[in-house]
Design an enzyme around this catalytic site. Structure first.
Site, PDB file in Angstrom:
ATOM      1  N   SER A  70      43.393 -84.048  -6.496  1.00 34.92           N
ATOM      2  CA  SER A  70      42.395 -84.988  -5.985  1.00 34.92           C
ATOM      3  C   SER A  70      41.194 -85.112  -6.920  1.00 34.92           C
ATOM      4  CB  SER A  70      41.931 -84.554  -4.594  1.00 34.92           C
ATOM      5  OG  SER A  70      41.321 -83.270  -4.642  1.00 34.92           O
ATOM      6  N   ASP A 100      38.844 -78.385  -2.929  1.00 33.81           N
ATOM      7  CA  ASP A 100      39.073 -77.494  -4.056  1.00 33.81           C
ATOM      8  C   ASP A 100      39.305 -78.286  -5.334  1.00 33.81           C
ATOM      9  OD1 ASP A 100      41.530 -78.596  -3.593  1.00 33.81           O
ATOM     10  OD2 ASP A 100      42.621 -76.716  -3.456  1.00 33.81           O
ATOM     11  N   ASP A 139      41.882 -78.415  -8.449  1.00 30.99           N
ATOM     12  CA  ASP A 139      43.138 -77.977  -9.044  1.00 30.99           C
ATOM     13  C   ASP A 139      42.973 -78.006 -10.555  1.00 30.99           C
ATOM     14  OD1 ASP A 139      44.745 -77.733  -6.617  1.00 30.99           O
ATOM     15  OD2 ASP A 139      44.536 -79.908  -6.478  1.00 30.99           O
ATOM     16  N   ASP A 194      41.983 -73.614  -7.552  1.00 31.92           N
ATOM     17  CA  ASP A 194      43.396 -73.247  -7.684  1.00 31.92           C
ATOM     18  C   ASP A 194      43.736 -73.338  -9.163  1.00 31.92           C
ATOM     19  OD1 ASP A 194      43.555 -72.963  -5.002  1.00 31.92           O
ATOM     20  OD2 ASP A 194      44.964 -74.587  -4.635  1.00 31.92           O
ATOM     21  N   LYS A 223      44.458 -90.116   3.145  1.00 29.99           N
ATOM     22  CA  LYS A 223      44.403 -88.653   3.204  1.00 29.99           C
ATOM     23  C   LYS A 223      43.590 -88.203   4.421  1.00 29.99           C
ATOM     24  CE  LYS A 223      43.777 -86.107  -0.395  1.00 29.99           C
ATOM     25  NZ  LYS A 223      43.245 -85.522  -1.638  1.00 29.99           N
ATOM     26  N   TYR A 227      49.185 -83.663   7.223  1.00 32.94           N
ATOM     27  CA  TYR A 227      48.774 -83.378   5.842  1.00 32.94           C
ATOM     28  C   TYR A 227      48.966 -81.898   5.573  1.00 32.94           C
ATOM     29  CZ  TYR A 227      46.024 -83.568   1.532  1.00 32.94           C
ATOM     30  OH  TYR A 227      45.625 -83.510   0.213  1.00 32.94           O
TER      31      TYR A 227
END
Length: 695
Positions: free
Chosen positions: A103, A114, A116, A169, A230, A239
Site C-alpha cells: 500500500s 504498516d 512493506d 514488514d 480496501k 480483508y
C-alpha cells in the site's frame, strides 16, 4: 488532374483505434457525466472524513524511518563484508538497498498502516543466518525498535517490528551481485538470475507493485478507487489474505483490472463497475492485467495445463510480473461464497447510490458477523505475556485457513465455515489472550436426511496436530477450540460489552432477505436430550406471526444449550454421509434462504462462556447475507463481460476452461496426519450438526 477524392467523394473519417489496456479491449470508453463527477467528489470527501489519509507530519515521519532503516542495513552489510575478509574497497562499496511495496508503494496507505519494505543485499549475505540472526540482534538492541517478531518459516519470510511506532514488514533478498548497484532496477528480470524461490517471492512484491502502476490508465483514479474498496472490504469482513479472503495486493489487482476495462471512468464509476463486473465473473476464470509471461528462467508460473495444483484454485488473481503467480491461492469455497455475497451487497448499494436513493456511507455499513449465524467455533489463544502471544497468535492465525479446508473436506462441502478475520481480546483473563471466531451453517439448498449429523472431531484433531508442530512453543502457549451458540457468545465481542438489539440492524440498505433462517431445523443434543423444533402452522410452514412475536419478546426458557461432556482423544462418533461438492462455478445460484443448524459439542471444558450476552430469537439482515442473484445490468454489459472472459481464455490453449473446472474436493491437498499429540491444552470437541429434513 482530378484526385480520387473528387471522383469518389469524401471518405468517411477513420475511427481512432481503441487503446487496449491488459489482455482484452475495454468494456466502455465512456467518460464521467456531471453526476458522476459530483459523486466522485462526494466519495473522496467521505474517504477524507473517514480518516483514510495520513497527515503531512506522519508522512514525513515515515520517510525518516525508512532513511534510518536504510542506514542500519547498509552498516550491517559493511560489518559482514569486513568480517568475511573482503578488501577495504569492497567494504567501502558494500551496501544494501531498501525498496517499498504494498500500500505504501501504491500510494494508498493510511494513518497507522504498516510499511512493506524489501532489503536487497549482496550474494554473500544470507537470509537464514545473517538476516534473521545478525540483523535481528542489531534491531533488538535499538531502543527505537519494539515488537520485533521474526517469521523465517513463512511462505514469504519476513521480520516484523515497529520503528518509532511505525509498523514495518521487512523482507530480504540476496541477489547474484557482489556489490549491489545504487541504481538497481528491480523490475529487470536480471535480478532473478541464480536466486532461490523464497528470494523470487520476496522480490515479486516490489516487481508487482511497479507493474500495476504501469498497467493502469489513470493512477490517481486507481488510487482513489483502491483506497475506497480496501476500506469497504475491512468494514465488510473480507480483508485478510491469511484467513482465506483477499489481501492488499489482491484488491489492487482486481481494481486495476476494472480500471483497464473502464479507462476513462471516474472513481465513483469504477467502484460501481467493480461490483457489477465481479458479481458476474465466472470464477475460476483468472483475472489478469497482462498475458502470462512464459517460463524463461525455470521458475514455475501459474498454468493449470501443467500444474495440477493450479486447477484447484477457486479465485485466481494473477500477478503481472514474472514469474506470474496466483496471489489468491488461500481462497476456499467458503470464503469465495462469503465474498460473492458481499460483492452482491456492494452492487445493490451502488445501484441505489446511482439512483440518488442512498449515500456513500451506506456502502460502508459494518457487517454484523455475530448476528449472522446461529453456531460458531471459538478459537481461544493464550500465552504468558504479550510478546509470546504475538508470535503464538501469528502461528495459529496462519493455520486457521487449514481448519476451514479440513471441515470443508471432511463434510464434503455440506458444512460451510465463515472465518472472521478480526481477533477479540478478553481483558478479564489474567494472561495474554485473543480469540477468533468462525460462523457455521449448512450449505444452502442442501438436501439432507432426517437427523443427519456432521462430526468434525477429526478435523479438530488434525488442526490441533498442525498447531502443535510450532517450533518456538513456550510454556503458557495454549489453544482452546469450543462450540458456542449465538446466545452464548462472550460479551467482549461486542463493542460496548452488550449484545446489540438485532432488530436495530435493519436499514434501507440492508433489507431482510429472509426472515425465517432456521426453518425446518432441529437443535438436537446427545441421546436422551430434548430437541427443540419450531412450531409449524397447519400447512407445515413456520407461522410468520409466531416468528414476529418471538422477535419482539424472546423466550429464553425455550432455548437448549449445547451439552458439555468430557471426551477422550480418539473416541469416535458417527459422521455424515458423503456426497460430491457442487461445482464452484454455480456460486451465482446460491440460495439466500439458508438454514442454520443445531450443533452439539463435546469438549473438555466450556471455554469462552464465562460471560455471555443476552439472546433474542428470530432473524434480521444479519442472519442472511445479501442475495447472490445477478444484477439487472444491461445486456451489452453482460455480453462484454462474457466476451472478456472468452478473450482471457485465449491466453491459454483451447480447453483450458474445462481444465479450470474444480474436479476435486479442496481438502484433498491436505494429507491426514497420523499420530496422537499428548497435549491437554487443546479441546477435542465432538461437533455434530443435526439437520432436519425440510421436505
Amino acid at each position: 488532374m482530378v484526385s480520387s477524392e473528387g471522383l469518389c467523394g469524401s471518405q468517411p473519417p477513420i475511427a481512432a483505434p481503441v487503446t487496449q489496456y491488459g489482455v482484452t479491449k475495454p468494456i466502455s470508453m465512456a467518460g464521467p457525466t456531471a453526476a458522476d463527477i459530483q459523486r466522485s467528489r462526494d466519495l473522496e470527501k467521505f474517504l477524507v472524513q473517514a480518516g483514510l489519509y495520513e497527515s503531512k507530519e506522519e508522512a514525513s515521519k515515515r520517510e525518516e524511518v525508512l532513511g534510518q532503516i536504510q542506514e542500519i542495513v547498509t552498516n550491517w552489510v559493511k560489518q559482514l563484508t569486513r568480517l568475511r575478509g573482503y578488501t577495504d574497497q569492497m567494504v567501502e562499496d558494500a551496501k544494501a538497498l531498501i525498496f517499498t511495496f504494498g500500500s505504501y508503494r501504491l500510494g494508498v496507505h493510511g494513518p497507522g498502516s504498516d510499511i512493506d519494505a524489501l532489503c536487497v543485499g549482496p550474494s554473500y549475505v544470507s537470509r537464514e543466518e545473517d538476516f534473521f540472526f545478525v540483523l535481528h540482534n542489531i534491531l533488538a538492541e535499538r531502543e527505537e525498535v519494539t515488537e520485533l517478531q521474526p517469521v523465517p518459516d513463512a511462505h514469504v519470510p519476513v521480520m516484523r517490528f515497529k520503528f518509532n511506532g511505525i509498523p514495518i514488514d521487512l523482507l530480504y533478498a540476496s541477489i547474484s551481485h557482489l556489490v549491489v548497484p545504487h541504481d538497481l532496477d528491480i523490475s529487470d528480470i536480471s535480478v532473478l538470475y541464480n536466486v532461490d524461490e523464497p528470494t523470487v517471492r520476496s522480490l515479486n512484491g516490489c516487481r508487482v507493485a511497479d507493474q500495476i502502476l504501469k498497467l493502469v490508465p489513470n493512477v490517481e483514479h486507481f488510487r482513489t478507487t483502491l483506497r475506497c474498496l480496501k476500506f469497504w472490504a475491512k468494514r465488510r469482513g473480507v480483508y485478510s489474505n491469511v484467513t482465506g479472503f483477499l489481501g492488499g495486493v489482491n484488491w489492487a489487482l482486481l481494481v486495476a483490472r476494472i480500471c483497464q476495462l473502464y479507462p476513462n471512468a471516474a472513481p465513483s464509476m469504477l467502484v460501481s463497475r467493480f461490483f457489477r463486473v465481479f458479481t458476474q465473473w465466472r470464477w475460476p476464470n483468472p483475472v489478469m492485467l497482462c498475458a502470462i509471461d512464459e517460463d524463461r528462467l525455470g521458475f514455475s508460473v501459474w498454468d493449470p495445463r501443467k500444474n495440477p495444483r493450479d486447477r484447484t484454485h477457486h479465485m485466481p488473481i494473477i500477478t503481472p510480473a514474472y514469474p506470474c503467480m496466483n496471489s489468491s491461492y488461500n481462497v476456499s469455497t467458503s470464503t469465495l461464497r462469503v465474498m460473492m455475497e458481499q460483492f452482491q451487497y456492494g452492487n445493490n448499494v451502488c445501484e441505489k447510490i446511482e439512483l440518488n436513493k442512498a449515500k456513500w456511507s451506506a456502502l460502508f455499513d459494518p457487517y454484523f458477523f455475530f448476528q449472522s449465524y446461529t453456531n460458531y467455533l471459538q478459537v481461544d489463544i493464550l500465552a504468558a505475556d504479550a510478546d509470546d502471544l504475538r508470535s503464538w497468535k501469528g502461528w495459529v492465525e496462519s493455520r486457521l485457513r487449514q481448519l476451514t479446508l479440513m471441515i470443508e473436506r471432511d463434510t464434503y462441502g455440506k458444512l460451510q465455515c465463515h472465518p472472521y478475520p478480526q481477533d477479540y481480546v478478553d481483558a478479564s483473563k489474567p494472561c495474554a489472550h485473543c480469540a477468533f471466531f468462525m460462523g457455521l451453517q449448512r450449505k444452502h439448498g442442501e438436501i439432507v436426511q432426517e437427523g443427519q449429523q456432521f462430526d468434525i472431531r477429526g478435523s479438530i484433531d488434525e488442526f490441533r496436530h498442525s498447531i502443535n508442530m510450532y517450533m518456538f512453543w513456550k510454556p503458557g502457549m495454549e489453544i482452546y477450540v469450543s462450540h458456542v451458540r449465538r446466545k452464548q457468545l462472550p460479551a467482549y465481542v461486542y463493542p460496548d460489552g452488550c449484545k446489540r438489539s438485532r432488530n436495530l440492524h435493519l436499514t434501507p440498505e440492508q433489507p431482510s432477505y429472509n426472515m425465517s433462517r432456521n426453518n425446518g431445523v432441529a437443535y438436537q443434543a446427545e441421546s436422551g436430550e430434548k430437541c427443540l423444533k419450531r412450531k409449524k402452522d397447519p400447512d407445515g410452514e413456520d407461522s410468520e406471526q409466531s416468528r414476529l412475536d418471538k422477535r419482539r419478546s424472546p423466550d429464553r426458557n425455550q432455548s437448549v444449550s449445547p451439552e458439555i461432556i468430557s471426551c477422550k482423544l480418539g473416541s469416535t462418533c458417527t459422521g455424515c454421509s458423503t456426497s460430491d461438492l457442487d461445482e464452484m462455478n454455480r456460486f451465482a445460484e446460491v440460495n439466500t434462504s439458508s438454514n442454520s443448524s443445531g450443533i452439539s459439542s463435546c469438549s473438555h471444558e466450556d471455554i469462552g462462556n464465562e460471560s455471555t450476552a443476552g439472546s433474542s430469537e428470530g432473524s434480521n439482515v444479519g442472519d442472511d447475507n445479501p442475495s447472490s442473484s445477478q444484477s439487472d445490468s444491461s445486456d451489452d454489459l453482460k455480453s462484454s463481460v462474457e466476451d472478456d472472459h472468452a478473450d482471457q481464455n485465449k491466453v491459454f490453449q483451447d480447453g483450458l476452461l474445462k481444465d479450470l473446472e474444480p474436479k476435486t474436493v479442496v481438502g484433498v491437498v491436505l494429507k491426514s496426519m497420523n499420530g496422537v499429540v499428548d497435549s491437554e491444552s487443546v479441546q477435542n470437541p465432538v461437533i455434530r450438526l443435526s439437520l432436519a429434513s425440510t421436505a
